[in-house]
Design an enzyme around this catalytic site. Structure first.
Site, short mmCIF file in Angstrom:
data_model
loop_
_atom_site.label_atom_id
_atom_site.label_comp_id
_atom_site.label_asym_id
_atom_site.label_seq_id
_atom_site.Cartn_x
_atom_site.Cartn_y
_atom_site.Cartn_z
N CYS A 1 14.49 -10.64 -2.12
CA CYS A 1 15.05 -10.47 -3.66
C CYS A 1 14.18 -9.82 -4.36
O CYS A 1 13.49 -10.28 -5.39
CB CYS A 1 15.44 -11.92 -4.19
SG CYS A 1 16.61 -11.59 -5.46
N TYR B 1 1.02 -1.43 0.07
CA TYR B 1 -0.06 -0.10 0.01
C TYR B 1 0.93 1.30 0.17
O TYR B 1 0.28 2.26 0.05
CB TYR B 1 -0.96 0.21 0.96
CG TYR B 1 -1.88 -1.04 1.71
CD1 TYR B 1 -2.67 -1.70 0.34
CD2 TYR B 1 -1.96 -1.57 2.98
CE1 TYR B 1 -3.47 -2.68 0.85
CE2 TYR B 1 -2.85 -2.43 3.10
CZ TYR B 1 -3.68 -2.96 2.23
OH TYR B 1 -4.66 -4.00 2.41
#
Length: 402
Positions: free
Chosen positions: A328, A303
């Site tokens: 990653c 968000y």
């Protein structure tokens, strides 16, 4: 919150979540007291934080449960919430979930579409039972919140419009296997303005009166949840003003109010604690790398949500940096362009307002085990979820290795 984060880090390692159960108690009692003038049920929104100990604590205070999967229903039942205090919501219930909910005899199934109502009626008929029904009405009111957590507009996937709801209630009244029991609306989460809430509940209350004229008498008005909390500098809705605004719309109605708080009860009870691994400089950009990651707390990545962050050291040299984790992905961050002090290996970092929609959205991405959860109550700590091991992560896979 007088929690010794270092003591917990030494005992339970990092990262971890810790929840202040005394805070949760105070939040519940504040909201329950605000509705003392009328029959009410505070149905905790389990999706906010589904740890069994959290749910049990709220159950001990008298809370019911608002659930959006049969798994959440089972969690509520497991810790002692009575079936008559459990509501099963959600826009996409599968047949087996509907069947099990009916067999468990919960308070009501909150239906979100005409097609879903047909499935509930068919399954209830097959089981030879009567399904208690609530219908989620979409009042098309702008909640003034983040678009990802807005739910009350026609562009959102939730609920039905007023005319569709009327037809569905008439179908319930004329069915041998459906009992119209409640009505529901929920316009969004992290709400900080009262007027949209009052407008939406007024629409629902007026619909209840119209249904009563059709001899369809409902027992519950579910006004949803969504009360906001402070992450940064939000101005919050006063709980007494919130309750009064809702009660004003109920004039002349003999009906029980259901409220579904989640974030309001648990959001600011929680802190996510992680530790610094090291710092690095790429060009002129400073990165503080910690052992927690987006798989542990995804709200900033999902968000771009703000959480107050504090480095627990005494260094007064602050500079701009990104606080990032080991996963990653470039989206693996807790904050970008934030002023933090210079850090050393093993310095602790506290990320606040992490009691809701944080652990409950965690994953095992990068084969990272989910972290420990700890309760703090009456000055004492206790573990309420063990840290996952590698063996826990692969347990459902290894027997199938060829």
């Amino acid at each position: 919150m007088s929690i010794n984060f270092k003591e917990l880090a030494d005992k339970y390692q990092t990262p971890y979540y810790v929840y202040d159960f005394d805070y949760i108690t105070n939040q519940y009692q504040e909201l329950k007291t605000a509705f003392k003038a009328r029959k009410s049920l505070i149905a905790y929104a389990v999706k906010a934080n589904s740890n069994l100990s959290v749910i049990k604590h709220l159950a001990s205070l008298g809370a019911g449960a608002d659930c959006v999967s049969i798994g959440e229903v089972k969690r509520a039942l497991k810790v002692g919430i009575a079936p008559y205090k459990i509501i099963f919501s959600g826009v996409g219930k599968i047949d087996s979930e509907i069947k099990e909910a009916l067999e468990l005899g919960i308070l009501m199934i909150n239906v979100e579409s005409d097609a879903e109502l047909q499935r509930v009626e068919t399954i209830a008929k097959e089981l030879d039972v009567v399904a208690r029904i609530s219908i989620r009405v979409n009042p098309n009111i702008d909640p003034k919140t983040h678009p990802y957590i807005s739910t009350g507009l026609h562009e959102n996937k939730f609920g039905v419009d007023i005319d569709t709801a009327k037809r569905m209630y008439i179908q319930c009244k004329n069915s041998d296997n459906l009992e119209p029991t409640g009505i529901h609306c929920h316009i969004g989460s992290q709400l900080t303005e009262l007027q949209p809430i009052k407008e939406s509940v007024q629409i629902i209350a007026d619909l209840v009166r119209n249904l009563s004229a059709l001899k369809i008498e409902l027992s519950f008005i579910d006004v949803g949840g969504g009360l906001g909390i402070i992450y940064d500098d939000e101005k919050l809705i006063d709980t007494n003003e919130y309750a009064q605004a809702i009660l004003e719309t109920m004039f002349g109605l003999d009906i029980t109010i259901v409220c579904e708080p989640g974030r309001f009860l648990v959001g600011n009870s929680g802190t996510f604690v992680t530790k610094v691994l090291y710092e690095k400089i790429n060009g002129e950009k400073r990165f503080v790398i910690v052992d927690g990651a987006m798989n542990d707390l995804i709200r900033p990545a999902l968000y771009n949500a703000y959480h107050k962050i504090e480095v627990l050291n005494d260094n007064k040299e602050f500079s701009d940096c990104n606080l990032v984790g080991p996963v990653c992905e470039s989206g693996d961050f807790f904050a970008k362009n934030i002023e933090l002090p210079q850090t050393q290996h093993n310095d602790l970092v506290a990320i606040y307002s992490a009691g809701a929609y944080c652990f409950t959205m965690a994953s095992n991405y990068n084969t990272r085990g989910k972290v420990a959860e700890i309760a703090y109550e009456n000055g004492e700590y206790r573990l309420i979820r063990k840290r996952e091991t590698f063996e826990d992560i692969i347990a459902l896979e290894e027997e199938f290795i060829k």
